[in-house]
Design a protein around this motif. Structure first.
Motif, PDB file in Angstrom:
ATOM      1  N   ARG A  31      34.576 192.311 121.292  1.00  0.00           N
ATOM      2  CA  ARG A  31      33.844 192.483 120.049  1.00  0.00           C
ATOM      3  C   ARG A  31      32.767 191.446 119.867  1.00  0.00           C
ATOM      4  N   MET A  32      31.481 191.755 119.376  1.00  0.00           N
ATOM      5  CA  MET A  32      30.397 190.996 118.931  1.00  0.00           C
ATOM      6  C   MET A  32      30.373 190.850 117.369  1.00  0.00           C
ATOM      7  N   SER A  33      30.888 189.882 116.869  1.00  0.00           N
ATOM      8  CA  SER A  33      31.254 189.667 115.425  1.00  0.00           C
ATOM      9  C   SER A  33      29.997 188.888 114.896  1.00  0.00           C
ATOM     10  N   VAL A  34      29.256 189.594 113.950  1.00  0.00           N
ATOM     11  CA  VAL A  34      28.048 188.865 113.207  1.00  0.00           C
ATOM     12  C   VAL A  34      28.419 188.513 111.726  1.00  0.00           C
ATOM     13  N   PHE A  35      28.105 187.155 111.406  1.00  0.00           N
ATOM     14  CA  PHE A  35      28.286 186.599 109.950  1.00  0.00           C
ATOM     15  C   PHE A  35      26.977 186.155 109.677  1.00  0.00           C
ATOM     16  N   ARG A  36      26.704 186.426 108.316  1.00  0.00           N
ATOM     17  CA  ARG A  36      25.161 185.821 107.993  1.00  0.00           C
ATOM     18  C   ARG A  36      25.368 185.196 106.526  1.00  0.00           C
ATOM     19  N   THR A  37      24.682 184.168 106.152  1.00  0.00           N
ATOM     20  CA  THR A  37      24.547 183.597 104.990  1.00  0.00           C
ATOM     21  C   THR A  37      23.239 183.696 104.835  1.00  0.00           C
ATOM     22  N   ALA A  38      22.486 182.942 103.472  1.00  0.00           N
ATOM     23  CA  ALA A  38      21.346 183.096 103.134  1.00  0.00           C
ATOM     24  C   ALA A  38      20.363 182.010 104.198  1.00  0.00           C
ATOM     25  N   LYS A  39      21.159 181.015 104.472  1.00  0.00           N
ATOM     26  CA  LYS A  39      20.574 179.897 105.342  1.00  0.00           C
ATOM     27  C   LYS A  39      20.727 180.147 106.703  1.00  0.00           C
ATOM     28  N   HIS A  40      21.747 180.644 107.352  1.00  0.00           N
ATOM     29  CA  HIS A  40      21.930 180.624 108.689  1.00  0.00           C
ATOM     30  C   HIS A  40      22.720 182.269 109.119  1.00  0.00           C
ATOM     31  N   ILE A  41      22.767 182.311 110.456  1.00  0.00           N
ATOM     32  CA  ILE A  41      23.335 183.547 110.885  1.00  0.00           C
ATOM     33  C   ILE A  41      24.335 182.831 112.265  1.00  0.00           C
ATOM     34  N   TYR A  42      25.330 183.624 112.413  1.00  0.00           N
ATOM     35  CA  TYR A  42      26.403 183.136 113.255  1.00  0.00           C
ATOM     36  C   TYR A  42      26.806 184.410 114.033  1.00  0.00           C
ATOM     37  N   VAL A  43      27.017 184.119 115.275  1.00  0.00           N
ATOM     38  CA  VAL A  43      27.603 185.164 116.284  1.00  0.00           C
ATOM     39  C   VAL A  43      28.295 184.821 116.975  1.00  0.00           C
ATOM     40  N   GLN A  44      29.642 185.723 117.363  1.00  0.00           N
ATOM     41  CA  GLN A  44      30.607 185.276 118.375  1.00  0.00           C
ATOM     42  C   GLN A  44      31.017 186.533 119.113  1.00  0.00           C
ATOM     43  N   ILE A  45      31.480 186.278 120.216  1.00  0.00           N
ATOM     44  CA  ILE A  45      32.013 187.522 120.880  1.00  0.00           C
ATOM     45  C   ILE A  45      33.308 187.142 121.503  1.00  0.00           C
ATOM     46  N   VAL A  46      34.102 187.949 120.939  1.00  0.00           N
ATOM     47  CA  VAL A  46      35.709 187.951 120.757  1.00  0.00           C
ATOM     48  C   VAL A  46      36.322 188.954 121.685  1.00  0.00           C
ATOM     49  N   ASN A  47      37.584 188.351 122.374  1.00  0.00           N
ATOM     50  CA  ASN A  47      38.468 189.312 122.975  1.00  0.00           C
ATOM     51  C   ASN A  47      39.677 189.210 122.069  1.00  0.00           C
ATOM     52  N   ASP A  48      39.537 190.449 121.233  1.00  0.00           N
ATOM     53  CA  ASP A  48      40.836 190.553 120.277  1.00  0.00           C
ATOM     54  C   ASP A  48      42.361 190.677 121.152  1.00  0.00           C
ATOM     55  N   PHE A  49      42.130 191.026 122.298  1.00  0.00           N
ATOM     56  CA  PHE A  49      43.370 191.484 122.934  1.00  0.00           C
ATOM     57  C   PHE A  49      44.107 190.153 123.415  1.00  0.00           C
ATOM     58  N   ASP A  50      43.311 189.118 123.544  1.00  0.00           N
ATOM     59  CA  ASP A  50      43.850 187.859 123.976  1.00  0.00           C
ATOM     60  C   ASP A  50      43.682 186.830 122.788  1.00  0.00           C
ATOM     61  N   LYS A  52      40.820 185.497 121.712  1.00  0.00           N
ATOM     62  CA  LYS A  52      40.058 184.144 122.284  1.00  0.00           C
ATOM     63  C   LYS A  52      38.621 184.364 122.095  1.00  0.00           C
ATOM     64  N   THR A  53      37.942 183.573 121.565  1.00  0.00           N
ATOM     65  CA  THR A  53      36.118 183.596 121.468  1.00  0.00           C
ATOM     66  C   THR A  53      35.957 183.175 122.535  1.00  0.00           C
ATOM     67  N   LEU A  54      34.884 184.241 123.325  1.00  0.00           N
ATOM     68  CA  LEU A  54      34.405 183.916 124.540  1.00  0.00           C
ATOM     69  C   LEU A  54      33.026 183.149 124.555  1.00  0.00           C
ATOM     70  N   VAL A  55      32.262 183.551 123.759  1.00  0.00           N
ATOM     71  CA  VAL A  55      30.814 182.881 123.437  1.00  0.00           C
ATOM     72  C   VAL A  55      30.639 182.993 121.938  1.00  0.00           C
ATOM     73  N   SER A  56      29.729 181.826 121.684  1.00  0.00           N
ATOM     74  CA  SER A  56      29.383 181.959 120.408  1.00  0.00           C
ATOM     75  C   SER A  56      28.016 181.352 120.259  1.00  0.00           C
ATOM     76  N   SER A  57      27.308 181.521 119.065  1.00  0.00           N
ATOM     77  CA  SER A  57      25.875 181.050 119.084  1.00  0.00           C
ATOM     78  C   SER A  57      25.692 181.232 117.410  1.00  0.00           C
ATOM     79  N   SER A  58      24.615 180.271 116.828  1.00  0.00           N
ATOM     80  CA  SER A  58      24.263 180.585 115.523  1.00  0.00           C
ATOM     81  C   SER A  58      22.949 179.619 115.514  1.00  0.00           C
ATOM     82  N   THR A  59      22.536 179.773 114.276  1.00  0.00           N
ATOM     83  CA  THR A  59      21.026 178.947 114.218  1.00  0.00           C
ATOM     84  C   THR A  59      21.354 177.644 114.079  1.00  0.00           C
ATOM     85  N   LEU A  60      22.702 177.084 114.059  1.00  0.00           N
ATOM     86  CA  LEU A  60      23.152 175.427 113.971  1.00  0.00           C
ATOM     87  C   LEU A  60      23.274 175.182 115.186  1.00  0.00           C
TER      88      LEU A  60
END
Length: 123
Positions: A31-50, A52-60
């Motif tokens: 699952r590629m989960s996206v979260f945004r705020t007024a100043k930044h955007i965050y993305v992470q790719i999550v394996n819900d079965f295990d 675990k977060t596989l990969v993440s990235s953000s404006t920070l």
């Protein structure tokens, strides 16, 4: 004013719950989960079965922070989308389930998703 803020939080939680009810990340399609705020955007790719977060990235992220003037616009979202796609492909993830996390699919979310698709991520 406090009631309006509380009402917005309740509405967001309801939208998030309705979107998340049908999505589940597996080993084959995390699952590629996206979260945004007024100043930044965050993305992470999550394996819900295990769980675990596989990969993440953000404006920070270290590799993007110096190149961005503003983290809360469509250009920043495009860069984050390209970055997450490159990291995911390097980690062996080719297709994902897109979790918009209760946010409407337009603007920054659409820009992020389109950039990730252009770089080769399938969803």
């Amino acid at each position: 004013m406090a009631n309006l803020t509380k009402l917005k939080a309740v509405r967001y939680a309801r939208r998030k719950k309705s979107v998340r009810r049908d999505l589940f990340g597996t080993n084959e399609r995390p699952r590629m989960s996206v979260f945004r705020t007024a100043k930044h955007i965050y993305v992470q790719i999550v394996n819900d079965f295990d769980g675990k977060t596989l990969v993440s990235s953000s404006t920070l992220a270290k590799d993007l922070k110096g190149t961005l003037k503003n983290g809360g616009n469509c250009e920043a979202a495009k860069l984050v989308g390209e970055n997450i796609a490159e990291k995911a492909l390097a980690a062996g993830v080719k297709s994902v389930v897109f979790d918009r996390n209760g946010f409407r699919y337009h603007g920054r979310l659409k820009a992020l998703a389109d950039a990730a698709r252009e770089k080769g991520l399938d969803f």
